[in-house]
Every structure is written in structure tokens, then in C-alpha cells.
Design a protein around this motif. Structure first.
Motif, PDB file in Angstrom:
ATOM      1  N   ASN A  84      27.716  22.988   2.611  1.00  0.00           N
ATOM      2  CA  ASN A  84      28.329  24.357   2.648  1.00  0.00           C
ATOM      3  C   ASN A  84      27.467  25.085   1.348  1.00  0.00           C
ATOM      4  OD1 ASN A  84      30.116  23.731   4.553  1.00  0.00           O
ATOM      5  ND2 ASN A  84      31.740  22.949   3.088  1.00  0.00           N
ATOM      6  N   SER A  85      27.654  26.292   1.525  1.00  0.00           N
ATOM      7  CA  SER A  85      26.967  27.049   0.365  1.00  0.00           C
ATOM      8  C   SER A  85      25.741  26.793   0.058  1.00  0.00           C
ATOM      9  CB  SER A  85      27.978  26.899  -1.016  1.00  0.00           C
ATOM     10  OG  SER A  85      29.110  27.135  -0.796  1.00  0.00           O
ATOM     11  N   LEU A  86      24.729  26.526   1.317  1.00  0.00           N
ATOM     12  CA  LEU A  86      23.539  26.229   1.120  1.00  0.00           C
ATOM     13  C   LEU A  86      22.495  27.231   0.463  1.00  0.00           C
ATOM     14  CD1 LEU A  86      23.231  24.936   4.921  1.00  0.00           C
ATOM     15  CD2 LEU A  86      22.534  23.618   2.607  1.00  0.00           C
ATOM     16  N   LYS A  87      21.399  26.715  -0.403  1.00  0.00           N
ATOM     17  CA  LYS A  87      20.844  27.396  -1.208  1.00  0.00           C
ATOM     18  C   LYS A  87      19.304  27.062  -0.632  1.00  0.00           C
ATOM     19  CE  LYS A  87      23.510  26.372  -5.232  1.00  0.00           C
ATOM     20  NZ  LYS A  87      23.317  25.645  -6.481  1.00  0.00           N
ATOM     21  N   PRO A  88      18.277  28.042  -0.970  1.00  0.00           N
ATOM     22  CA  PRO A  88      16.860  27.882  -0.664  1.00  0.00           C
ATOM     23  C   PRO A  88      16.257  26.712  -1.032  1.00  0.00           C
ATOM     24  CG  PRO A  88      17.373  30.186  -1.102  1.00  0.00           C
ATOM     25  CD  PRO A  88      18.711  29.524  -1.493  1.00  0.00           C
ATOM     26  N   GLU A  89      16.770  25.980  -2.173  1.00  0.00           N
ATOM     27  CA  GLU A  89      16.387  24.958  -2.751  1.00  0.00           C
ATOM     28  C   GLU A  89      16.758  23.624  -1.818  1.00  0.00           C
ATOM     29  OE1 GLU A  89      17.645  27.437  -4.338  1.00  0.00           O
ATOM     30  OE2 GLU A  89      18.875  26.797  -5.961  1.00  0.00           O
ATOM     31  N   ASP A  90      17.646  23.926  -0.981  1.00  0.00           N
ATOM     32  CA  ASP A  90      18.187  22.694  -0.173  1.00  0.00           C
ATOM     33  C   ASP A  90      17.011  22.506   1.092  1.00  0.00           C
ATOM     34  OD1 ASP A  90      21.421  23.768  -0.881  1.00  0.00           O
ATOM     35  OD2 ASP A  90      20.412  22.147  -1.560  1.00  0.00           O
ATOM     36  N   THR A  91      16.160  23.326   1.114  1.00  0.00           N
ATOM     37  CA  THR A  91      15.206  23.161   2.261  1.00  0.00           C
ATOM     38  C   THR A  91      14.579  21.896   2.279  1.00  0.00           C
ATOM     39  OG1 THR A  91      15.004  25.501   2.645  1.00  0.00           O
ATOM     40  CG2 THR A  91      13.197  24.176   3.538  1.00  0.00           C
ATOM     41  N   ALA A  92      14.582  21.037   3.344  1.00  0.00           N
ATOM     42  CA  ALA A  92      13.967  19.958   3.136  1.00  0.00           C
ATOM     43  C   ALA A  92      14.081  19.105   4.673  1.00  0.00           C
ATOM     44  CB  ALA A  92      14.358  19.099   2.290  1.00  0.00           C
ATOM     45  N   VAL A  93      13.381  18.072   4.595  1.00  0.00           N
ATOM     46  CA  VAL A  93      13.784  17.148   5.861  1.00  0.00           C
ATOM     47  C   VAL A  93      14.688  16.329   5.307  1.00  0.00           C
ATOM     48  CG1 VAL A  93      12.711  15.471   7.391  1.00  0.00           C
ATOM     49  CG2 VAL A  93      11.622  17.421   6.936  1.00  0.00           C
ATOM     50  N   TYR A  94      15.786  16.200   6.044  1.00  0.00           N
ATOM     51  CA  TYR A  94      16.807  15.380   5.790  1.00  0.00           C
ATOM     52  C   TYR A  94      16.834  13.781   6.331  1.00  0.00           C
ATOM     53  CZ  TYR A  94      18.837  18.791   2.695  1.00  0.00           C
ATOM     54  OH  TYR A  94      18.988  19.694   1.859  1.00  0.00           O
ATOM     55  N   TYR A  95      16.982  12.875   5.870  1.00  0.00           N
ATOM     56  CA  TYR A  95      17.051  11.516   6.521  1.00  0.00           C
ATOM     57  C   TYR A  95      18.142  10.774   6.226  1.00  0.00           C
ATOM     58  CZ  TYR A  95      11.999  12.255   6.488  1.00  0.00           C
ATOM     59  OH  TYR A  95      10.651  12.764   6.644  1.00  0.00           O
ATOM     60  N   CYS A  96      18.822   9.980   7.320  1.00  0.00           N
ATOM     61  CA  CYS A  96      19.761   8.953   6.929  1.00  0.00           C
ATOM     62  C   CYS A  96      19.192   7.622   6.975  1.00  0.00           C
ATOM     63  CB  CYS A  96      20.921   9.229   8.001  1.00  0.00           C
ATOM     64  SG  CYS A  96      20.512   8.759   9.735  1.00  0.00           S
ATOM     65  N   ALA A  97      20.050   6.876   6.096  1.00  0.00           N
ATOM     66  CA  ALA A  97      19.471   5.535   5.942  1.00  0.00           C
ATOM     67  C   ALA A  97      20.826   4.823   5.973  1.00  0.00           C
ATOM     68  CB  ALA A  97      18.535   5.307   4.586  1.00  0.00           C
ATOM     69  N   ALA A  98      20.203   3.188   6.411  1.00  0.00           N
ATOM     70  CA  ALA A  98      21.501   2.323   6.466  1.00  0.00           C
ATOM     71  C   ALA A  98      21.079   1.210   5.723  1.00  0.00           C
ATOM     72  CB  ALA A  98      21.705   1.922   7.747  1.00  0.00           C
ATOM     73  N   ARG A  99      22.068   0.677   5.055  1.00  0.00           N
ATOM     74  CA  ARG A  99      21.798  -0.577   3.899  1.00  0.00           C
ATOM     75  C   ARG A  99      22.853  -1.641   4.267  1.00  0.00           C
ATOM     76  NH1 ARG A  99      23.247  -0.938  -2.382  1.00  0.00           N
ATOM     77  NH2 ARG A  99      21.786  -2.518  -2.922  1.00  0.00           N
ATOM     78  N   GLN A 100      22.436  -2.910   4.600  1.00  0.00           N
ATOM     79  CA  GLN A 100      23.031  -3.989   5.122  1.00  0.00           C
ATOM     80  C   GLN A 100      24.013  -4.414   3.879  1.00  0.00           C
ATOM     81  OE1 GLN A 100      21.093  -6.915   7.910  1.00  0.00           O
ATOM     82  NE2 GLN A 100      19.374  -5.606   7.332  1.00  0.00           N
ATOM     83  N   THR A 101      24.475  -3.910   3.180  1.00  0.00           N
ATOM     84  CA  THR A 101      25.609  -4.207   2.229  1.00  0.00           C
ATOM     85  C   THR A 101      26.746  -3.109   2.240  1.00  0.00           C
ATOM     86  OG1 THR A 101      24.864  -2.905   0.257  1.00  0.00           O
ATOM     87  CG2 THR A 101      23.581  -4.974   0.681  1.00  0.00           C
ATOM     88  N   PRO A 102      27.728  -3.710   1.515  1.00  0.00           N
ATOM     89  CA  PRO A 102      29.071  -2.857   1.645  1.00  0.00           C
ATOM     90  C   PRO A 102      28.817  -1.441   0.876  1.00  0.00           C
ATOM     91  CG  PRO A 102      29.829  -4.988   1.279  1.00  0.00           C
ATOM     92  CD  PRO A 102      28.306  -4.987   1.061  1.00  0.00           C
ATOM     93  N   PHE A 103      27.903  -1.366  -0.192  1.00  0.00           N
ATOM     94  CA  PHE A 103      27.961  -0.355  -1.135  1.00  0.00           C
ATOM     95  C   PHE A 103      26.649   0.317  -1.133  1.00  0.00           C
ATOM     96  CE2 PHE A 103      32.092  -1.359  -2.551  1.00  0.00           C
ATOM     97  CZ  PHE A 103      32.198  -2.629  -2.682  1.00  0.00           C
ATOM     98  N   GLY A 104      26.446   1.662  -1.362  1.00  0.00           N
ATOM     99  CA  GLY A 104      25.505   2.267  -1.184  1.00  0.00           C
ATOM    100  C   GLY A 104      24.526   2.289  -2.319  1.00  0.00           C
ATOM    101  N   SER A 105      23.560   3.265  -2.703  1.00  0.00           N
ATOM    102  CA  SER A 105      22.505   3.022  -3.419  1.00  0.00           C
ATOM    103  C   SER A 105      21.895   4.639  -3.547  1.00  0.00           C
ATOM    104  CB  SER A 105      21.297   2.125  -3.191  1.00  0.00           C
ATOM    105  OG  SER A 105      20.299   1.997  -4.248  1.00  0.00           O
ATOM    106  N   THR A 106      21.530   4.665  -4.864  1.00  0.00           N
ATOM    107  CA  THR A 106      20.702   5.848  -4.899  1.00  0.00           C
ATOM    108  C   THR A 106      19.025   5.690  -4.798  1.00  0.00           C
ATOM    109  OG1 THR A 106      20.523   5.865  -7.373  1.00  0.00           O
ATOM    110  CG2 THR A 106      22.346   6.960  -6.516  1.00  0.00           C
TER     111      THR A 106
END
Length: 124
Positions: A84-106
């Protein structure tokens, strides 16, 4: 093996909204943590958000906090990124990713599977 397919990208005016989806197939997906990353032209890939496999834990980059919401539906093996409230600086290719652990990572290299990406363009 897990296959990820993103959809929902497009062109939107500043202040508008988009919802990205990430459909997963292959192995049992419900126990994987999920992340969203993005890469703008000429820039490095950057972390956007992640969600734990239970969905109880989420984390956002400061640049999107309060505007984006990550969620998951384990019944349909689909993950979402509501923007929501998208800005021009949000322009990008967006990727989803999966990790074989219960918790995410940055950190992108912590993820095991990646989608092909979906383009998001925000006009001013």
C-alpha cells in the motif's frame, strides 16, 4: 524441490496498491519460511520482508514498514505481499524466496529456492 511463481506485479500510480502472490509447488511448503526481496535497475537485491513458517513472526525492512504486509496461506501454498501507499522508489523486480527452516532471514543467500520475479513499476 520447490517451485515458486510470483504474480500480481504491474504499473501503478504513486499512492496506489498492489498485492503480489507467490504460488509454491513441489515439496511440503508449510514448514518453510518465506521472504520477499526486490532489485531495482542498477542496484543490488534488497530484503523486503519475511514470515515464519507458522505465520506468527514477520519482519520488514524499514523502507516498507507500515506500508507492506506479508502473509501466507498454507492451505493453498500461497504467500502474499500486500503493498500500500506505493512510492516510485518501490519500483523493482520483486522475488519470493523459500527457506528450509522455520524462521526467515534478511539475507538472500540464506534462502534455498527463488521465483522468477515480477515487475512492479510505480509512476510519480
Amino acid at each position: 524441490q520447490v517451485q515458486l511463481v510470483e504474480s500480481g506485479g504491474g504499473l501503478v500510480q504513486a499512492g496506489g496498491s498492489l498485492r503480489l502472490s507467490c504460488a509454491a509447488s513441489g515439496r511440503t511448503f508449510s514448514t518453510y519460511a518465506m521472504g520477499w526481496f526486490r532489485q531495482a535497475p542498477g542496484k543490488e537485491r534488497e530484503f523486503v520482508a519475511f514470515i515464519s513458517w507458522t505465520g506468527r513472526s514477520t519482519y520488514y525492512a524499514d523502507s516498507v514498514k507500515g506500508r507492506f504486509t506479508i502473509s501466507r496461506d498454507n492451505a493453498t501454498n500461497t504467500r502474499y505481499l500486500q503493498m500500500n501507499s506505493l512510492k516510485p522508489e518501490d519500483t523493482a523486480v520483486y522475488y519470493c524466496a523459500a527457506r528450509q527452516t522455520p524462521f526467515g532471514s534478511t539475507i538472500g543467500r540464506d534462502y534455498d529456492y527463488w521465483g522468477q520475479g515480477t515487475q512492479v513499476t510505480v509512476s510519480s
